[in-house]
Design a protein around this motif. Structure first.
Motif, PDB file in Angstrom:
ATOM      1  N   GLY A  46       0.777  -1.243   0.000  1.00 19.24           N
ATOM      2  CA  GLY A  46       0.000   0.000   0.000  1.00 19.24           C
ATOM      3  C   GLY A  46       0.801   1.281   0.000  1.00 19.24           C
ATOM      4  N   ILE A  70       1.443   0.271  -4.436  1.00 19.52           N
ATOM      5  CA  ILE A  70       0.817   1.345  -5.213  1.00 19.52           C
ATOM      6  C   ILE A  70       1.962   2.039  -5.949  1.00 19.52           C
ATOM      7  N   GLN A 116      -1.546  -4.586 -12.298  1.00 18.40           N
ATOM      8  CA  GLN A 116      -3.001  -4.381 -12.307  1.00 18.40           C
ATOM      9  C   GLN A 116      -3.296  -3.148 -13.166  1.00 18.40           C
ATOM     10  N   GLN A 137      -8.702  -4.803 -13.877  1.00 23.56           N
ATOM     11  CA  GLN A 137      -9.548  -4.386 -12.755  1.00 23.56           C
ATOM     12  C   GLN A 137     -10.678  -3.487 -13.230  1.00 23.56           C
ATOM     13  N   ASP A 140     -16.080  -1.873 -10.594  1.00 18.60           N
ATOM     14  CA  ASP A 140     -16.910  -2.438  -9.525  1.00 18.60           C
ATOM     15  C   ASP A 140     -16.090  -2.629  -8.240  1.00 18.60           C
ATOM     16  N   ALA A 141     -14.761  -2.645  -8.411  1.00 14.76           N
ATOM     17  CA  ALA A 141     -13.845  -3.012  -7.323  1.00 14.76           C
ATOM     18  C   ALA A 141     -13.988  -2.133  -6.100  1.00 14.76           C
ATOM     19  N   ALA A 169     -10.479  -8.793 -11.881  1.00 16.40           N
ATOM     20  CA  ALA A 169     -10.688  -8.192 -10.559  1.00 16.40           C
ATOM     21  C   ALA A 169     -11.806  -7.173 -10.638  1.00 16.40           C
ATOM     22  N   GLY A 171     -15.595  -6.978  -8.387  1.00 18.85           N
ATOM     23  CA  GLY A 171     -16.944  -7.526  -8.346  1.00 18.85           C
ATOM     24  C   GLY A 171     -17.019  -9.026  -8.195  1.00 18.85           C
ATOM     25  N   LEU A 190      -8.635 -11.989  -8.881  1.00 15.49           N
ATOM     26  CA  LEU A 190      -8.018 -11.307  -7.737  1.00 15.49           C
ATOM     27  C   LEU A 190      -9.179 -10.696  -6.959  1.00 15.49           C
TER      28      LEU A 190
HETATM   29  C1  LIG Z   1      -9.931  -2.539   1.413  1.00 20.70           C
HETATM   30  C2  LIG Z   1      -9.251  -2.537   0.067  1.00 20.70           C
HETATM   31  C3  LIG Z   1      -7.972  -2.000  -0.040  1.00 20.70           C
HETATM   32  C4  LIG Z   1      -7.310  -2.038  -1.259  1.00 20.70           C
HETATM   33  N1  LIG Z   1      -6.025  -1.586  -1.329  1.00 20.70           N
HETATM   34  C5  LIG Z   1      -5.316  -1.770  -2.464  1.00 20.70           C
HETATM   35  C6  LIG Z   1      -3.931  -1.454  -2.507  1.00 20.70           C
HETATM   36  O1  LIG Z   1      -3.339  -0.977  -1.533  1.00 20.70           O
HETATM   37  N2  LIG Z   1      -3.258  -1.709  -3.654  1.00 20.70           N
HETATM   38  C7  LIG Z   1      -3.877  -2.258  -4.735  1.00 20.70           C
HETATM   39  O2  LIG Z   1      -3.224  -2.512  -5.727  1.00 20.70           O
HETATM   40  N3  LIG Z   1      -5.199  -2.523  -4.747  1.00 20.70           N
HETATM   41  C8  LIG Z   1      -5.923  -2.311  -3.631  1.00 20.70           C
HETATM   42  N4  LIG Z   1      -7.264  -2.622  -3.615  1.00 20.70           N
HETATM   43  C9  LIG Z   1      -7.923  -3.052  -4.871  1.00 20.70           C
HETATM   44  C10 LIG Z   1      -7.659  -4.525  -5.132  1.00 20.70           C
HETATM   45  O3  LIG Z   1      -6.349  -4.713  -5.608  1.00 20.70           O
HETATM   46  C11 LIG Z   1      -8.620  -5.146  -6.149  1.00 20.70           C
HETATM   47  O4  LIG Z   1      -8.475  -4.551  -7.405  1.00 20.70           O
HETATM   48  C12 LIG Z   1     -10.076  -5.080  -5.771  1.00 20.70           C
HETATM   49  O5  LIG Z   1     -10.282  -5.361  -4.420  1.00 20.70           O
HETATM   50  C13 LIG Z   1     -10.875  -6.073  -6.617  1.00 20.70           C
HETATM   51  O6  LIG Z   1     -12.246  -5.840  -6.538  1.00 20.70           O
HETATM   52  P1  LIG Z   1     -13.201  -6.423  -5.384  1.00 20.70           P
HETATM   53  O7  LIG Z   1     -12.960  -5.520  -4.218  1.00 20.70           O
HETATM   54  O8  LIG Z   1     -14.551  -6.298  -5.945  1.00 20.70           O
HETATM   55  O9  LIG Z   1     -12.779  -7.827  -5.126  1.00 20.70           O
HETATM   56  C14 LIG Z   1      -7.953  -2.570  -2.410  1.00 20.70           C
HETATM   57  C15 LIG Z   1      -9.239  -3.082  -2.282  1.00 20.70           C
HETATM   58  C16 LIG Z   1      -9.894  -3.069  -1.065  1.00 20.70           C
HETATM   59  C17 LIG Z   1     -11.284  -3.655  -0.984  1.00 20.70           C
END
Ligand SMILES: Cc1cc2nc3c(=O)[nH]c(=O)nc-3n(C[C@H](O)[C@H](O)[C@H](O)COP(=O)(O)O)c2cc1C
Length: 324
Positions: A46, A70, A116, A137, A140-141, A169, A171, A190
């Protein structure tokens, strides 16, 4: 039936499920549990807190895991990349920013490079720059994302980068989502939001409960939390969370928020500390409709695989029939 794909082969895993590197949520316990159940867990590097990363990596014990960063944050602290590579992760995932400056170094270290992306153009650029796995990705994520929906983006990326395994990724909340992703030509999924509501995730129990109770209808993509925290997110990305008092008050009124920023920040800090979820964010995406309990992460992996196998064999309606 086993769900073997180019992704499972490349990563040496049993099931085509990766848990997302969720900042502050996906620590060693979650990533380790997913890997031990046959998927691959990614620790959330992160915003890059070296002490947190070191502690969570130690918490993995003997479990295998990857780590995600990130990208635009990494640019500010390149030494962290070397420290992470020295831990020999199974894979390193970069999101949100240009990965090209880092991919050579990651591959030279013998670590699999995952990128990603949120557009077809960025998928092609990442593949040309050396990405070995591409996560497509959709908006919806939960967490940060851009604007394209998962359902059309995933097959388009599969077609655009035929030599690279693609992971869907955004949804995916149960085995139906996994089956759909595989049917669209993806090699796996993912998953973030669904793992947010597992025992091992480092979210507050009350936040997990909100995810259980909420509908995807109640989520919003907004920049208000990033603006309030002073994070310099590129404008293409916004954060999907549950709507709450904070987003209702400030979304669309960011300039007014910045005028009283000291006050906003103090209130935000208090809300995070006390767990006031009407002001602090619950970071989940549209898949929150599908979150109905808070299981152990390993049980969730097994459940998703079973559901997907059943869906692929018989069609999705059988999942419900066999459950009743
Ligand atoms: C609580 C949370 C924190 C996230 N933090 C990051 C992150 O620090 N780095 C990152 O690449 N993606 C992060 N993501 C996005 C995820 O990599 C991923 O694309 C996403 O969760 C997929 O969709 P979904 O939430 O519907 O499963 C985060 C997602 C959530 C739910």
């Amino acid at each position: 039936m086993t769900l073997r794909t180019p992704l499972t082969e490349l990563l040496g895993i049993e099931h085509p499920i990766l848990s997302a590197p969720m900042a502050g949520v996906a620590g060693g316990a979650l990533a380790g549990a997913v890997s031990q159940a046959g998927g691959l867990g990614l620790v959330g590097g992160g915003y890059i807190d070296p002490d947190w990363i070191e502690r969570e990596w130690a918490a993995l014990g003997n479990a295998r895991a990857g780590i995600g960063f990130i990208t635009w944050r990494l640019a500010e602290q390149p030494a962290v990349l070397e420290a992470a590579l020295a831990r020999r992760p199974a894979a390193m995932m970069l999101s949100f920013g240009d990965p090209a400056p880092y991919l050579g170094r990651i591959r030279d270290a013998g670590v699999l490079a995952i990128c990603q992306v949120q557009t077809v153009a960025d998928a092609k650029r990442a593949a040309d720059a050396g990405a070995q796995i591409i996560v497509a990705q959709g908006a919806d994520a939960g967490g940060h994302g851009a604007s394209r929906g998962t359902f059309a983006l995933v097959p388009a990326v599969v077609d655009a980068v035929p030599a690279v395994p693609v992971v869907a990724a955004g949804g995916v909340g149960d085995g139906r989502g996994l089956a759909a992703a595989l049917s669209m030509g993806a090699s796996g999924v993912l998953v973030g939001s669904r793992f947010y509501a597992t025992s091992e995730a480092q979210a507050r129990p009350e936040a997990k409960q909100r995810a259980v109770e909420a509908s995807g209808d109640q989520t919003i993509q907004s920049s208000v939390y990033d603006r309030a925290r002073g994070y310099a997110w590129p404008s293409a990305f916004r954060l999907r969370t549950l709507r709450n008092r904070f987003t209702e008050r400030w979304h669309g009124r960011e300039e007014a928020m910045l005028e009283t920023l000291d006050e906003v920040l103090a209130g935000f800090g208090r809300a995070v500390e006390t767990g006031d979820l009407d002001e602090a964010p619950v970071v989940v995406g549209e898949a929150t409709d599908l979150i109905r309990d808070v299981p152990l992460a390993g049980d969730l992996v097994r459940r998703m695989v079973q559901e997907a196998e059943m869906a692929l064999r018989h069609g999705v309606r059988c999942i419900e029939q066999e459950e009743t």
